[in-house]
Write a protein that holds these residues in place. Structure first.
Motif, PDB file in Angstrom:
ATOM      1  N   ASP A 147      52.947  32.083  34.335  1.00  0.00           N
ATOM      2  CA  ASP A 147      51.911  31.240  33.742  1.00  0.00           C
ATOM      3  C   ASP A 147      50.524  31.851  33.934  1.00  0.00           C
ATOM      4  N   LYS A 148      50.261  32.343  35.142  1.00  0.00           N
ATOM      5  CA  LYS A 148      48.974  32.967  35.448  1.00  0.00           C
ATOM      6  C   LYS A 148      49.184  34.163  36.374  1.00  0.00           C
ATOM      7  N   LEU A 149      48.487  35.248  36.084  1.00  0.00           N
ATOM      8  CA  LEU A 149      48.513  36.428  36.936  1.00  0.00           C
ATOM      9  C   LEU A 149      47.301  36.419  37.868  1.00  0.00           C
ATOM     10  N   THR A 150      47.537  36.703  39.131  1.00  0.00           N
ATOM     11  CA  THR A 150      46.408  36.771  40.061  1.00  0.00           C
ATOM     12  C   THR A 150      45.738  38.142  40.004  1.00  0.00           C
ATOM     13  N   ASN A 151      46.531  39.176  39.753  1.00  0.00           N
ATOM     14  CA  ASN A 151      45.989  40.538  39.642  1.00  0.00           C
ATOM     15  C   ASN A 151      46.343  41.106  38.280  1.00  0.00           C
ATOM     16  N   ARG A 152      45.327  41.325  37.447  1.00  0.00           N
ATOM     17  CA  ARG A 152      45.541  41.813  36.090  1.00  0.00           C
ATOM     18  C   ARG A 152      45.142  43.274  35.981  1.00  0.00           C
ATOM     19  N   ASP A 153      46.073  44.075  35.450  1.00  0.00           N
ATOM     20  CA  ASP A 153      45.758  45.484  35.226  1.00  0.00           C
ATOM     21  C   ASP A 153      44.736  45.662  34.108  1.00  0.00           C
ATOM     22  N   TYR A 205      59.871  27.437  31.761  1.00  0.00           N
ATOM     23  CA  TYR A 205      60.111  27.380  30.330  1.00  0.00           C
ATOM     24  C   TYR A 205      60.331  25.941  29.848  1.00  0.00           C
ATOM     25  N   ARG A 206      60.890  25.114  30.675  1.00  0.00           N
ATOM     26  CA  ARG A 206      61.004  23.700  30.313  1.00  0.00           C
ATOM     27  C   ARG A 206      59.620  23.056  30.220  1.00  0.00           C
ATOM     28  N   GLU A 207      58.730  23.435  31.119  1.00  0.00           N
ATOM     29  CA  GLU A 207      57.359  22.919  31.085  1.00  0.00           C
ATOM     30  C   GLU A 207      56.637  23.390  29.824  1.00  0.00           C
ATOM     31  N   TRP A 208      56.743  24.679  29.526  1.00  0.00           N
ATOM     32  CA  TRP A 208      56.096  25.219  28.318  1.00  0.00           C
ATOM     33  C   TRP A 208      56.675  24.569  27.062  1.00  0.00           C
ATOM     34  N   ASN A 209      57.978  24.345  27.038  1.00  0.00           N
ATOM     35  CA  ASN A 209      58.622  23.721  25.890  1.00  0.00           C
ATOM     36  C   ASN A 209      58.061  22.327  25.639  1.00  0.00           C
ATOM     37  N   ASN A 248      52.631  10.489  14.488  1.00  0.00           N
ATOM     38  CA  ASN A 248      51.323  10.230  15.082  1.00  0.00           C
ATOM     39  C   ASN A 248      51.389  10.164  16.601  1.00  0.00           C
ATOM     40  N   SER A 249      52.484  10.666  17.148  1.00  0.00           N
ATOM     41  CA  SER A 249      52.662  10.584  18.588  1.00  0.00           C
ATOM     42  C   SER A 249      52.983  11.958  19.144  1.00  0.00           C
ATOM     43  N   GLY A 250      51.986  12.793  19.268  1.00  0.00           N
ATOM     44  CA  GLY A 250      52.184  14.154  19.755  1.00  0.00           C
ATOM     45  C   GLY A 250      52.604  14.222  21.203  1.00  0.00           C
ATOM     46  N   GLU A 251      52.399  13.122  21.958  1.00  0.00           N
ATOM     47  CA  GLU A 251      52.751  13.124  23.360  1.00  0.00           C
ATOM     48  C   GLU A 251      54.062  12.398  23.625  1.00  0.00           C
ATOM     49  N   LYS A 252      54.848  12.169  22.588  1.00  0.00           N
ATOM     50  CA  LYS A 252      56.149  11.528  22.749  1.00  0.00           C
ATOM     51  C   LYS A 252      56.997  12.318  23.720  1.00  0.00           C
ATOM     52  N   LYS A 253      57.626  11.618  24.686  1.00  0.00           N
ATOM     53  CA  LYS A 253      58.424  12.317  25.685  1.00  0.00           C
ATOM     54  C   LYS A 253      59.791  12.670  25.157  1.00  0.00           C
ATOM     55  N   GLU A 254      60.190  13.926  25.391  1.00  0.00           N
ATOM     56  CA  GLU A 254      61.535  14.377  25.028  1.00  0.00           C
ATOM     57  C   GLU A 254      62.142  14.969  26.292  1.00  0.00           C
ATOM     58  N   SER A 255      63.450  15.052  26.351  1.00  0.00           N
ATOM     59  CA  SER A 255      64.112  15.662  27.491  1.00  0.00           C
ATOM     60  C   SER A 255      65.269  16.526  27.010  1.00  0.00           C
ATOM     61  N   PHE A 256      65.485  17.620  27.729  1.00  0.00           N
ATOM     62  CA  PHE A 256      66.582  18.523  27.413  1.00  0.00           C
ATOM     63  C   PHE A 256      67.367  18.786  28.686  1.00  0.00           C
TER      64      PHE A 256
END
Length: 256
Positions: A147-153, A205-209, A248-256
């Protein structure tokens, strides 16, 4: 978010089992040709990580670097072309296959392509392929996503393309725009081919999804791949159906 009539019709017509309209690609070379055709039918398609507009030519396609503010770092040739990126790298799904481990060092991929039908099916799976600026494809190599790099080349990225790498740890931090597509490709490969995915990346990946929803082009791409390949990416399909069910509900909860 408004959904176009075309996208609505495409998604509503998605059955779980669909007869192929053409033969699925038998190998990576055929898959790359199919990928060009698919993206040529999308609405203002762009490359995966950097969001560069795709310009179609008689020979295939190329990136419009000015459209995304991309600045070539060191590889002018690959920075000016589009390549088919395996979101899940070939090494990641193949390095433990017998065709790879039994080959002479450095010849695993060639041996698998020449001798293993299962490898060819996985390598040619269109759900795992996406057009990418060649230089970024080269730099990403087989690095794992974080998700985030602490040291970027490359702390400056590639101009306006905020894609970062850490070579010593074999890690890549993708752009925000790519995270949902990456997640759904990994979850698909994990489910379909028994990909070895550690618990940390499965959670990521579940979080990003959940956070990064598919747009019209991702839904349409999934539909077209299903027509060619005979199977959808269910993680894309369900999200696209939910967009219609709850427009109209972009925050609708889904589960996989």
């Amino acid at each position: 978010m408004k959904i176009s009539v075309t996208a609505l019709l495409l998604i509503l017509l998605l059955p779980q089992a669909m007869a192929n309209s053409s033969e699925p690609p038998a190998n990576f070379m055929e898959a790359k040709k199919q990928m060009v055709k698919i993206f040529s039918k999308l609405n203002n398609p762009t490359t995966l990580y950097c969001g560069c507009k795709i310009v179609f030519t008689k020979r295939g396609y190329k990136p419009d670097l000015k459209s995304c503010g991309y600045e070539i770092d060191e590889d002018y040739e690959r920075g000016n072309r589009i390549e088919a990126e395996h979101i899940v790298p070939v090494w990641e799904f193949a390095h433990s296959m017998r065709c790879w481990t039994s080959a002479t060092k450095g010849e695993g991929r060639d041996n698998c392509e020449n001798t293993d039908d299962r490898f060819n099916r996985i390598e040619a799976d269109l759900h795992n392929l996406y057009p990418t600026v060649g230089e970024v494809n080269k730099r990403r190599s087989s690095y794992a996503f974080v998700d985030k790099l602490t040291n970027r080349d490359n702390p400056e990225g590639f101009g306006q393309c905020q894609m970062y790498f850490n070579k010593s740890n074999y890690l890549a931090e993708p752009t925000e725009r790519a995270k949902g597509i990456i997640a759904r490709a990994y979850l698909y490969m994990y489910a379909r081919y028994g990909l070895n995915l550690d618990s940390e990346h499965l959670r990521l990946y579940r979080e990003w999804n959940q956070k990064y929803k598919p747009n019209d082009n991702e839904c349409k791409r999934n539909y077209m791949i299903q027509k060619i390949q005979g199977n959808d990416n269910p993680f894309v399909t369900e999200k696209c159906r939910l967009r219609i069910r709850h427009p109209n509900s972009g925050e609708k909860k889904e589960s996989f």
